[in-house]
Write a protein that holds these residues in place. Sequence first.
Motif, short mmCIF file in Angstrom:
data_model
loop_
_atom_site.label_atom_id
_atom_site.label_comp_id
_atom_site.label_asym_id
_atom_site.label_seq_id
_atom_site.Cartn_x
_atom_site.Cartn_y
_atom_site.Cartn_z
N UNK A 1 -6.09 43.90 12.87
CA UNK A 1 -6.25 43.49 11.50
C UNK A 1 -5.28 42.69 10.85
N UNK A 2 -3.71 42.96 11.06
CA UNK A 2 -2.85 42.40 10.61
C UNK A 2 -2.91 40.98 10.92
N UNK A 3 -3.12 41.02 12.44
CA UNK A 3 -3.03 39.56 13.08
C UNK A 3 -4.36 38.68 12.35
N UNK B 1 -1.11 52.42 11.24
CA UNK B 1 -1.30 51.17 12.09
C UNK B 1 -0.34 51.03 13.28
N UNK B 2 -0.66 50.34 14.29
CA UNK B 2 0.26 50.15 15.52
C UNK B 2 0.75 48.90 15.31
N UNK B 3 1.83 49.07 14.30
CA UNK B 3 2.67 47.80 14.23
C UNK B 3 3.94 48.10 15.11
N UNK C 1 2.95 41.90 20.89
CA UNK C 1 2.40 41.50 19.95
C UNK C 1 2.75 42.25 18.48
N UNK C 2 3.25 43.46 18.80
CA UNK C 2 3.95 44.07 17.58
C UNK C 2 5.26 43.43 17.11
N UNK C 3 6.07 42.97 18.40
CA UNK C 3 7.21 42.16 18.16
C UNK C 3 6.79 40.85 17.36
N UNK C 4 5.97 40.20 17.82
CA UNK C 4 5.55 38.96 17.32
C UNK C 4 4.94 39.21 15.76
N UNK C 5 4.08 40.24 15.36
CA UNK C 5 3.84 40.49 14.18
C UNK C 5 4.79 40.88 13.01
N UNK C 6 5.91 41.58 13.66
CA UNK C 6 6.87 42.06 12.84
C UNK C 6 7.76 40.98 12.35
N UNK C 7 7.78 39.75 12.90
CA UNK C 7 8.31 38.64 12.68
C UNK C 7 7.80 37.71 11.35
N UNK C 8 6.46 38.18 11.16
CA UNK C 8 5.62 37.42 10.09
C UNK C 8 5.95 37.94 8.89
#
Length: 327
Positions: free
Chosen positions: A134-136, A153-155, A239-246
């Motif tokens: 969902x965050x993506x 959420x799995x962040x 993916x979690x690492x990539x999302x964390x940078x956004x």
Amino acid sequence: MERAPFYEQIARGPEGGAAYWLTARDGVRIRFGHWPSPPQPRGTVFLLCGRTEYVEKYGPAAADFAARGYAMLAIDWRGQGLADRILPDAPEKGHVGGLQDYQWDLHAVIDAADELGLPQPYFLLGHSMGGAIGLRAIEHQNHRFAAAAFSAPMWGIKAPALLHPFRILLAQLLGDSFLAEAYPPGMNGTTYVYRDSFLTNRLTRDPEMWAWLIEQAAKHPELTLAGPTIHWVAESLLECEALASLPSPDLPCYCGLGAEEKIVHCPAVHDRMNRWPKGRLDLIPGAEHELMMEIPTTRARFYDGCAALFDAAGGLEARDKLTAESA
């Protein structure tokens, strides 16, 4: 869009639920289900479920949202439920090419919701893995959601303390190695509700909900999924690492997190919500991972939090106030 099997007898949702087969743009067949809209619907909740889950598990959630004026749908992501399994020779393993592949599934479901004329506006609710999906989705400028809610959420993914600093390097090294389709240490081919007991489970404190999950697995084992592969874990870490940078999306958000959460990486959830200007984190005392499968007071608190967010984002809070004042 074709009708798909729907096991209403184990779903415990509003009467008249239905499921459909969809084909994502890359050719993978998935399943989604929805329940009839309540009178004067306030919109549709897209429930993005977690790893191992399936449509029928969220029948009670559909009933709770219907009581609050919302229609709801749920998704069998690729690789789980009745959707195409990614490893035909080992369908019990949780596997995916990459976490962003799930976006193809969500796109297909949004198109199907439009085709079926489900009530708008659309609202997103992501649980566990569905929280990352969902965050993506809402990081894209052209998303279709008026607000977003999340449940544990799995962040971030928990790793042993000694390995945590090296988790990304390990994911890059092992994700596509000869071990990619093997289970990580501690995982096996047994679905979670058979592998653990109620007293030691990390999902819920509600014995009736736990017994119901076992009943579902016994009646329809084809819905269940066992442990993830090393590749799935590696892709999830990346993916979690990539999302964390956004940055956080410019969207109203409510996030529920159990105070006893032991599955997702809680610091990642706190970090994200601390930098979400339109977001609110609700830390629920005593609750475990699955807030929608928890004891009744926890479930009510979570659904009320979601509905308050959706009402405000859809302009219904002000409309209800005007109606009450004019009555």
